[in-house]
Design a protein around this motif. Structure first.
Motif, PDB file in Angstrom:
ATOM      1  N   ILE A   1      25.725  -3.550 -37.315  1.00  0.00           N
ATOM      2  CA  ILE A   1      24.342  -3.972 -37.516  1.00  0.00           C
ATOM      3  C   ILE A   1      23.466  -2.743 -37.716  1.00  0.00           C
ATOM      4  O   ILE A   1      23.404  -1.863 -36.875  1.00  0.00           O
ATOM      5  CB  ILE A   1      23.836  -4.802 -36.321  1.00  0.00           C
ATOM      6  N   LYS A   2      22.814  -2.710 -38.830  1.00  0.00           N
ATOM      7  CA  LYS A   2      21.867  -1.639 -39.126  1.00  0.00           C
ATOM      8  C   LYS A   2      20.481  -2.274 -39.185  1.00  0.00           C
ATOM      9  O   LYS A   2      20.178  -3.047 -40.089  1.00  0.00           O
ATOM     10  CB  LYS A   2      22.171  -0.976 -40.468  1.00  0.00           C
ATOM     11  N   CYS A   3      19.668  -1.996 -38.233  1.00  0.00           N
ATOM     12  CA  CYS A   3      18.339  -2.591 -38.146  1.00  0.00           C
ATOM     13  C   CYS A   3      17.308  -1.484 -38.243  1.00  0.00           C
ATOM     14  O   CYS A   3      17.258  -0.609 -37.388  1.00  0.00           O
ATOM     15  CB  CYS A   3      18.167  -3.354 -36.835  1.00  0.00           C
ATOM     16  N   LYS A   4      16.510  -1.518 -39.315  1.00  0.00           N
ATOM     17  CA  LYS A   4      15.462  -0.516 -39.447  1.00  0.00           C
ATOM     18  C   LYS A   4      14.138  -1.149 -39.051  1.00  0.00           C
ATOM     19  O   LYS A   4      13.820  -2.274 -39.457  1.00  0.00           O
ATOM     20  CB  LYS A   4      15.411   0.041 -40.859  1.00  0.00           C
ATOM     21  N   PRO A   5      13.366  -0.487 -38.243  1.00  0.00           N
ATOM     22  CA  PRO A   5      12.100  -1.056 -37.784  1.00  0.00           C
ATOM     23  C   PRO A   5      11.114  -1.197 -38.931  1.00  0.00           C
ATOM     24  O   PRO A   5      11.117  -0.406 -39.881  1.00  0.00           O
ATOM     25  CB  PRO A   5      11.597  -0.066 -36.742  1.00  0.00           C
ATOM     26  N   ALA A   6      10.281  -2.227 -38.862  1.00  0.00           N
ATOM     27  CA  ALA A   6       9.264  -2.464 -39.884  1.00  0.00           C
ATOM     28  C   ALA A   6       8.199  -1.378 -39.796  1.00  0.00           C
ATOM     29  O   ALA A   6       7.855  -0.911 -38.718  1.00  0.00           O
ATOM     30  CB  ALA A   6       8.648  -3.838 -39.697  1.00  0.00           C
ATOM     31  N   ALA A   7       7.702  -0.997 -40.954  1.00  0.00           N
ATOM     32  CA  ALA A   7       6.654   0.024 -40.996  1.00  0.00           C
ATOM     33  C   ALA A   7       5.344  -0.626 -41.417  1.00  0.00           C
ATOM     34  O   ALA A   7       5.320  -1.710 -41.974  1.00  0.00           O
ATOM     35  CB  ALA A   7       7.042   1.117 -41.980  1.00  0.00           C
TER      36      ALA A   7
ATOM     37  N   LEU B   1      31.141  -8.275 -29.276  1.00  0.00           N
ATOM     38  CA  LEU B   1      29.774  -7.774 -29.397  1.00  0.00           C
ATOM     39  C   LEU B   1      29.759  -6.283 -29.697  1.00  0.00           C
ATOM     40  O   LEU B   1      28.986  -5.823 -30.540  1.00  0.00           O
ATOM     41  CB  LEU B   1      29.000  -8.072 -28.111  1.00  0.00           C
ATOM     42  N   ASP B   2      30.619  -5.527 -29.049  1.00  0.00           N
ATOM     43  CA  ASP B   2      30.707  -4.096 -29.341  1.00  0.00           C
ATOM     44  C   ASP B   2      31.147  -3.844 -30.781  1.00  0.00           C
ATOM     45  O   ASP B   2      30.639  -2.947 -31.453  1.00  0.00           O
ATOM     46  CB  ASP B   2      31.686  -3.413 -28.381  1.00  0.00           C
TER      47      ASP B   2
END
Length: 95
Positions: free
Chosen positions: A69-75, A62-63
């Motif tokens: 993982i690159k997760c960009k928040p929705a705008a 998991l580490d």
């Protein structure tokens, strides 16, 4: 703790024929040792669990993957909508 036991103390007192005071004292007498024991053992048991299961193969994997993982928040105005939460499928596919 007596307030949380009150819904049980009253019916037990009525069914057994003993008074509410007698059943309350008995229930406190029976629960205090368990509360004290759990308070004393809480920290050693928590330490043992952390020590034993701190690094597992799953936590190491998991580490490793969490760095990728690159997760960009929705705008936008609907950013809090459930469809805009979580990871995209393409992100997981790349792993």
């Amino acid at each position: 703790s007596v307030i949380t036991m009150l819904p049980v103390i009253i019916p037990v007192a009525v069914i057994s024929g003993n008074g509410v005071k007698h059943v309350s004292v008995t229930s406190i007498y029976m629960t205090v040792p368990w509360i004290a024991l759990s308070a004393v053992l809480h920290w050693p048991v928590a330490w043992l669990i952390q020590w034993r299961y701190h690094r597992t193969s799953f936590s190491r994997a998991l580490d490793e993957y969490s760095e990728q993982i690159k997760c960009k928040p929705a705008a936008g105005s609907d950013a809090s909508h459930p469809r805009n939460q979580g990871l995209e499928v393409l992100t997981l596919r790349g792993l």
